[in-house]
Design a protein around this motif. Structure first.
Motif, mmCIF file in Angstrom:
data_model
loop_
_atom_site.group_PDB
_atom_site.id
_atom_site.type_symbol
_atom_site.label_atom_id
_atom_site.label_comp_id
_atom_site.label_asym_id
_atom_site.label_seq_id
_atom_site.Cartn_x
_atom_site.Cartn_y
_atom_site.Cartn_z
ATOM 1 N N ALA A 42 0.644 -1.210 0.014
ATOM 2 C CA ALA A 42 0.219 -0.069 0.028
ATOM 3 C C ALA A 42 0.881 1.274 -0.110
ATOM 4 C CB ALA A 42 -0.933 -0.101 1.057
ATOM 5 N N ARG A 43 2.049 1.029 0.170
ATOM 6 C CA ARG A 43 3.000 2.260 -0.015
ATOM 7 C C ARG A 43 2.808 3.223 1.308
ATOM 8 N NH1 ARG A 43 4.573 -1.072 -2.761
ATOM 9 N NH2 ARG A 43 5.561 -0.809 -4.955
ATOM 10 N N ALA A 44 2.688 2.534 2.354
ATOM 11 C CA ALA A 44 2.512 3.231 3.937
ATOM 12 C C ALA A 44 3.887 4.119 4.137
ATOM 13 C CB ALA A 44 2.341 2.390 4.567
ATOM 14 N N ASP A 45 3.750 5.111 4.356
ATOM 15 C CA ASP A 45 4.910 6.013 4.553
ATOM 16 C C ASP A 45 5.347 5.711 5.956
ATOM 17 O OD1 ASP A 45 4.591 7.977 2.384
ATOM 18 O OD2 ASP A 45 2.779 7.913 2.978
ATOM 19 N N PHE A 46 4.681 5.379 6.980
ATOM 20 C CA PHE A 46 5.185 5.099 8.369
ATOM 21 C C PHE A 46 4.697 3.602 8.633
ATOM 22 C CE2 PHE A 46 5.402 9.530 7.987
ATOM 23 C CZ PHE A 46 6.585 9.920 8.686
ATOM 24 N N ILE A 47 5.537 2.602 9.280
ATOM 25 C CA ILE A 47 4.907 1.292 9.559
ATOM 26 C C ILE A 47 5.486 1.215 10.938
ATOM 27 C CG2 ILE A 47 4.975 -1.230 9.134
ATOM 28 C CD1 ILE A 47 5.945 -0.292 6.211
ATOM 29 N N GLU A 48 4.402 0.924 11.622
ATOM 30 C CA GLU A 48 4.495 0.841 13.251
ATOM 31 C C GLU A 48 4.596 -0.529 13.948
ATOM 32 O OE1 GLU A 48 2.648 3.429 17.119
ATOM 33 O OE2 GLU A 48 1.201 2.039 15.718
ATOM 34 N N ALA A 49 5.480 -0.761 14.741
ATOM 35 C CA ALA A 49 5.580 -1.972 15.465
ATOM 36 C C ALA A 49 5.753 -1.399 17.174
ATOM 37 C CB ALA A 49 6.468 -2.885 15.133
ATOM 38 N N ASP A 50 4.977 -2.052 17.864
ATOM 39 C CA ASP A 50 5.416 -2.003 19.453
ATOM 40 C C ASP A 50 6.355 -3.223 19.880
ATOM 41 O OD1 ASP A 50 3.049 -0.230 19.143
ATOM 42 O OD2 ASP A 50 1.722 -1.079 20.509
ATOM 43 N N ILE A 51 7.311 -2.454 20.732
ATOM 44 C CA ILE A 51 8.351 -3.599 20.983
ATOM 45 C C ILE A 51 8.485 -3.477 22.402
ATOM 46 C CG2 ILE A 51 9.426 -3.533 18.759
ATOM 47 C CD1 ILE A 51 11.565 -1.661 19.923
ATOM 48 N N TYR A 52 8.780 -4.664 23.173
ATOM 49 C CA TYR A 52 9.073 -4.993 24.428
ATOM 50 C C TYR A 52 10.306 -5.703 24.528
ATOM 51 C CZ TYR A 52 4.188 -4.090 25.610
ATOM 52 O OH TYR A 52 2.735 -3.583 25.511
ATOM 53 N N LEU A 53 11.089 -5.582 25.583
ATOM 54 C CA LEU A 53 11.985 -6.373 25.877
ATOM 55 C C LEU A 53 11.709 -7.487 26.681
ATOM 56 C CD1 LEU A 53 15.249 -6.675 25.509
ATOM 57 C CD2 LEU A 53 15.527 -5.338 27.528
ATOM 58 N N ARG A 54 12.256 -8.709 26.158
ATOM 59 C CA ARG A 54 11.787 -10.052 26.993
ATOM 60 C C ARG A 54 12.857 -11.252 27.065
ATOM 61 N NH1 ARG A 54 8.577 -6.806 28.855
ATOM 62 N NH2 ARG A 54 6.550 -7.242 29.157
ATOM 63 N N ASN A 55 13.248 -11.502 28.108
ATOM 64 C CA ASN A 55 14.514 -12.432 28.092
ATOM 65 C C ASN A 55 15.498 -11.984 27.156
ATOM 66 O OD1 ASN A 55 12.880 -14.082 29.811
ATOM 67 N ND2 ASN A 55 11.665 -14.800 28.063
ATOM 68 N N GLY A 56 16.058 -10.616 26.980
ATOM 69 C CA GLY A 56 17.183 -10.398 26.321
ATOM 70 C C GLY A 56 16.599 -10.159 24.864
#
Length: 254
Positions: A42-56
């Motif tokens: 779709a040619r999205a200009d911004f692509i978002e991902a939520d990130i957590y830190l788990r077990n390194g």
């Protein structure tokens, strides 16, 4: 180059209002059936991902209880596929020679814990993630738990940040702000039905102008997410449309 009167007036108008090309923000892309792939199509200009830190490891999830280290690592869902696409398309994320999106990491844990895990993953493949190395690289933008603005310039030059209207930036710091974002509901009650009320318009336009004066496009999360709303919000001067309906939004707006 000579300009017609109309072209000259249009150019003056764009420069004076701080207008930006319309862009699409793929909100919570990782929750879609085909994360990354459909956003790129779709040619999205911004692509978002939520990130957590788990077990390194850095894990992509919406809620902490969903942070499955076995299947949802940031590397597997986003970084490795992007690197593979760059190899496939000879230094680009797609066959579209003009398309170079931003990948937005919404950091849910302490940023001072997350960045030491994130940076080595990016630095192993700077041709894909640093526009200083390649102008078509995917730009990395940090949102959520971010460093304070006074520390932006201490971060690697390939990192950019999601700003806020309440923050003040000097000229050099502003160059590291990819966009400015805020909660739509902090300024407007409009639910997407009918016209935007005048009071809401006035509040939104003040914040939009503040972002544009900084030299940044602006996005609002929690905004109505319908075709009619997208058009009206963009007409108000909102440059980056936040949406969960990326393909439909791209068809309507681009």
């Amino acid at each position: 180059m000579r300009y017609s009167l109309f072209q000259s007036l249009l150019l003056i108008s764009l420069l004076s209002t701080g207008a930006y090309a319309q862009k699409i923000f793929a909100h919570n892309d990782y929750e879609k059936p085909q994360p990354l792939t459909k956003a790129i199509e779709a040619r999205a200009d911004f692509i978002e991902a939520d990130i957590y830190l788990r077990n390194g490891q850095l894990i992509v999830a919406h809620m902490p209880k969903e942070a499955d280290t076995a299947t949802r690592t940031l590397e597997n869902l986003y970084l490795k596929p992007i690197i593979a696409l760059f190899e496939q398309n000879k230094g680009r994320i797609s066959s579209d020679r003009k398309y170079a999106p931003s990948l937005v990491f919404d950091v849910k844990d302490k940023v001072e814990d997350v960045l030491p895990k994130l940076l080595p993953l990016l630095e192993n493949n700077l041709a894909a993630f640093s526009r200083s190395v390649s102008p078509m690289a995917v730009r990395i933008v940090i949102t959520g738990n971010r460093p304070r603005p006074e520390f932006y310039l201490d971060q690697p030059t390939y990192l950019f940040f999601d700003g806020r209207p309440s923050e003040l930036y000097d000229d050099e710091t502003a160059k590291r702000v990819a966009l400015i974002s805020d909660n739509f509901r902090s300024y407007a009650r409009w639910d997407g039905t009918g016209d935007v009320p005048e009071d809401d318009k006035a509040k939104l336009k003040r914040i939009i102008k503040r972002a544009h004066d900084t030299g940044c496009p602006i996005r609002f999360w929690n905004a109505p997410d319908t075709p009619d709303a997208w058009k009206k919000l963009y007409k108000l001067g909102i440059d980056v449309i936040n949406t969960d309906k990326v393909a439909e939004c791209a068809q309507v707006m681009k």
